[in-house]
Write a protein that holds these residues in place. Structure first.
Motif, mmCIF file in Angstrom:
data_model
loop_
_atom_site.group_PDB
_atom_site.id
_atom_site.type_symbol
_atom_site.label_atom_id
_atom_site.label_comp_id
_atom_site.label_asym_id
_atom_site.label_seq_id
_atom_site.Cartn_x
_atom_site.Cartn_y
_atom_site.Cartn_z
ATOM 1 N N GLN A 1 0.813 -1.211 0.000
ATOM 2 C CA GLN A 1 0.000 0.000 0.000
ATOM 3 C C GLN A 1 0.853 1.271 0.000
ATOM 4 O O GLN A 1 0.303 2.376 -0.041
ATOM 5 N N TYR A 2 2.159 1.114 0.076
ATOM 6 C CA TYR A 2 3.038 2.266 -0.098
ATOM 7 C C TYR A 2 2.991 2.723 -1.559
ATOM 8 O O TYR A 2 2.747 1.921 -2.457
ATOM 9 N N HIS A 3 3.248 4.009 -1.787
ATOM 10 C CA HIS A 3 3.272 4.511 -3.158
ATOM 11 C C HIS A 3 4.626 5.177 -3.429
ATOM 12 O O HIS A 3 5.253 5.742 -2.530
ATOM 13 N N LEU A 4 5.049 5.094 -4.677
ATOM 14 C CA LEU A 4 6.343 5.648 -5.074
ATOM 15 C C LEU A 4 6.246 7.168 -5.141
ATOM 16 O O LEU A 4 5.452 7.725 -5.898
ATOM 17 N N LYS A 5 7.072 7.838 -4.347
ATOM 18 C CA LYS A 5 7.041 9.296 -4.266
ATOM 19 C C LYS A 5 8.023 9.928 -5.241
ATOM 20 O O LYS A 5 7.673 10.872 -5.963
ATOM 21 N N GLU A 6 9.254 9.424 -5.275
ATOM 22 C CA GLU A 6 10.241 9.982 -6.191
ATOM 23 C C GLU A 6 11.376 8.994 -6.410
ATOM 24 O O GLU A 6 11.574 8.070 -5.611
ATOM 25 N N VAL A 7 12.112 9.215 -7.503
ATOM 26 C CA VAL A 7 13.255 8.374 -7.835
ATOM 27 C C VAL A 7 14.430 9.282 -8.178
ATOM 28 O O VAL A 7 14.284 10.227 -8.965
ATOM 29 N N ASN A 8 15.586 9.018 -7.571
ATOM 30 C CA ASN A 8 16.789 9.791 -7.832
ATOM 31 C C ASN A 8 17.929 8.845 -8.172
ATOM 32 O O ASN A 8 17.913 7.667 -7.810
ATOM 33 N N LEU B 1 13.180 4.467 2.119
ATOM 34 C CA LEU B 1 14.082 4.699 1.002
ATOM 35 C C LEU B 1 14.702 3.374 0.579
ATOM 36 O O LEU B 1 15.205 2.626 1.422
ATOM 37 N N VAL B 2 14.650 3.090 -0.707
ATOM 38 C CA VAL B 2 15.181 1.839 -1.240
ATOM 39 C C VAL B 2 16.224 2.162 -2.298
ATOM 40 O O VAL B 2 15.944 2.919 -3.245
ATOM 41 N N SER B 3 17.415 1.626 -2.147
ATOM 42 C CA SER B 3 18.462 1.849 -3.143
ATOM 43 C C SER B 3 18.783 0.540 -3.843
ATOM 44 O O SER B 3 18.808 -0.527 -3.232
ATOM 45 N N ALA B 4 19.009 0.632 -5.155
ATOM 46 C CA ALA B 4 19.332 -0.540 -5.961
ATOM 47 C C ALA B 4 20.510 -0.212 -6.868
ATOM 48 O O ALA B 4 20.683 0.930 -7.303
ATOM 49 N N MET B 5 21.323 -1.225 -7.124
ATOM 50 C CA MET B 5 22.458 -1.072 -8.010
ATOM 51 C C MET B 5 22.578 -2.327 -8.854
ATOM 52 O O MET B 5 22.467 -3.436 -8.339
ATOM 53 N N ASP B 6 22.753 -2.142 -10.173
ATOM 54 C CA ASP B 6 22.790 -3.274 -11.101
ATOM 55 C C ASP B 6 21.510 -4.104 -10.993
ATOM 56 O O ASP B 6 21.545 -5.338 -11.069
ATOM 57 N N LYS B 7 20.384 -3.421 -10.759
ATOM 58 C CA LYS B 7 19.073 -4.050 -10.653
ATOM 59 C C LYS B 7 18.976 -5.023 -9.478
ATOM 60 O O LYS B 7 18.165 -5.946 -9.490
ATOM 61 N N ARG B 8 19.789 -4.790 -8.449
ATOM 62 C CA ARG B 8 19.734 -5.591 -7.222
ATOM 63 C C ARG B 8 19.561 -4.668 -6.025
ATOM 64 O O ARG B 8 20.153 -3.586 -5.969
ATOM 65 N N LEU B 9 18.755 -5.110 -5.085
ATOM 66 C CA LEU B 9 18.553 -4.335 -3.868
ATOM 67 C C LEU B 9 19.873 -4.169 -3.134
ATOM 68 O O LEU B 9 20.614 -5.131 -2.923
ATOM 69 N N TYR B 10 20.169 -2.929 -2.753
ATOM 70 C CA TYR B 10 21.381 -2.656 -1.987
ATOM 71 C C TYR B 10 21.058 -2.217 -0.566
ATOM 72 O O TYR B 10 21.604 -2.749 0.401
ATOM 73 N N GLY B 11 20.163 -1.230 -0.424
ATOM 74 C CA GLY B 11 19.890 -0.713 0.911
ATOM 75 C C GLY B 11 18.433 -0.338 1.100
ATOM 76 O O GLY B 11 17.724 -0.004 0.153
ATOM 77 N N VAL B 12 17.987 -0.404 2.358
ATOM 78 C CA VAL B 12 16.647 0.029 2.745
ATOM 79 C C VAL B 12 16.788 0.874 4.009
ATOM 80 O O VAL B 12 17.462 0.461 4.962
ATOM 81 N N VAL B 13 16.170 2.048 4.009
ATOM 82 C CA VAL B 13 16.212 2.941 5.162
ATOM 83 C C VAL B 13 14.782 3.234 5.590
ATOM 84 O O VAL B 13 13.977 3.713 4.786
ATOM 85 N N PHE B 14 14.466 2.937 6.831
ATOM 86 C CA PHE B 14 13.141 3.196 7.393
ATOM 87 C C PHE B 14 13.197 4.500 8.186
ATOM 88 O O PHE B 14 14.028 4.653 9.075
ATOM 89 N N MET B 15 12.281 5.421 7.869
ATOM 90 C CA MET B 15 12.224 6.720 8.539
ATOM 91 C C MET B 15 10.985 6.809 9.432
ATOM 92 O O MET B 15 9.985 6.116 9.187
ATOM 93 N N GLU C 1 25.856 5.086 -9.888
ATOM 94 C CA GLU C 1 25.236 3.839 -10.342
ATOM 95 C C GLU C 1 24.080 3.413 -9.449
ATOM 96 O O GLU C 1 23.427 2.407 -9.721
ATOM 97 N N MET C 2 23.807 4.183 -8.398
ATOM 98 C CA MET C 2 22.761 3.839 -7.442
ATOM 99 C C MET C 2 21.455 4.539 -7.796
ATOM 100 O O MET C 2 21.426 5.743 -8.053
ATOM 101 N N VAL C 3 20.372 3.770 -7.814
ATOM 102 C CA VAL C 3 19.032 4.316 -8.004
ATOM 103 C C VAL C 3 18.309 4.279 -6.664
ATOM 104 O O VAL C 3 18.167 3.221 -6.051
#
Length: 228
Positions: free
Chosen positions: A117-124, A148-162, A128-130
């Protein structure tokens, strides 16, 4: 586990697509978990872990510090030692939100948030990190912050919960990917928890990853009927 985490996990588990047509269904690996708490205490847990998305059981076959089974299914954790039930407790950490389920269903790259139910707010993009920012439904914006979700080479790299004040509650980093039977799976997950200005750490490593084993059914499906 506070109410915010329970709500967050429930939201991300809702609206999961049906499993029909998916190609992967089982994962097994050797694992170790090293934890260091804010008070200075440390723990080490080792063994094997298995998950079958058809049964929904995550089974930790512990060898250290003692032989024991930890079975997560639905919203319960069963602790079993010597074929006897030690405890049965509620957990919001449902199997559908685990790294095992997300990887088997090809939802790991966006941490399963695209189907929540989360919605995508923005992409930066940073090199090489999305980095994608996901926001909770408006009705819960006073309780839950962005993810916040970061991906590199189409693989999940990091998740930050605020939190709602945009302070960091928790971070996760997924590294050391290996490809087994065509499936990319992280060999290391580093988690950092923040509470009262202090940090706790947990590092989980996976080795000898096996995908879609066709035998050893009991290793993936423990009979729990007598404990319910």
């Amino acid at each position: 586990m506070n109410k915010v985490w329970i709500i967050l996990l429930i939201l991300t588990a809702l609206n999961q697509p049906k499993l029909a047509g998916q190609s992967y269904f089982r994962v097994k690996a050797d694992f170790s978990v090293k934890s260091k708490y804010a008070n200075g205490n440390q723990e080490l847990t080792m063994g094997k872990v298995s998950y079958d998305r058809n049964t929904g059981q995550i089974i930790y076959h512990l060898d250290f510090p003692q032989k024991e089974l930890w079975i997560t299914v639905d919203t319960l954790i069963y602790r079993i030692r010597d074929n006897k039930l030690i405890s049965k407790t509620f957990t919001p950490a449902m199997a559908q939100f685990s790294v095992f389920h997300l990887a088997l269903n090809s939802h790991l790259q966006d941490f399963g948030l695209k189907s929540s139910q989360y919605h995508l707010k923005e992409v930066n993009r940073e090199g090489e990190m999305v980095i994608s920012t996901w926001s909770p439904p408006e009705s819960l914006s006073d309780k839950l912050g962005n993810i916040l979700v970061s991906a590199m080479d189409k693989r999940l790299y990091g998740v930050v919960f605020m939190d709602v004040q945009d302070s960091v509650l928790r971070k996760q980093f997924f590294t050391d990917y290996t490809i087994t039977n065509g499936l990319a799976f992280p060999g290391k997950i580093t988690e950092i928890f923040y509470a009262a200005g202090k940090e706790s750490y947990q590092i989980t490593t996976f080795r000898n990853i096996l995908i879609d084993e066709q035998k050893n059914d009991l290793f993936y499906n423990y009979p729990l009927d007598r404990f319910r």
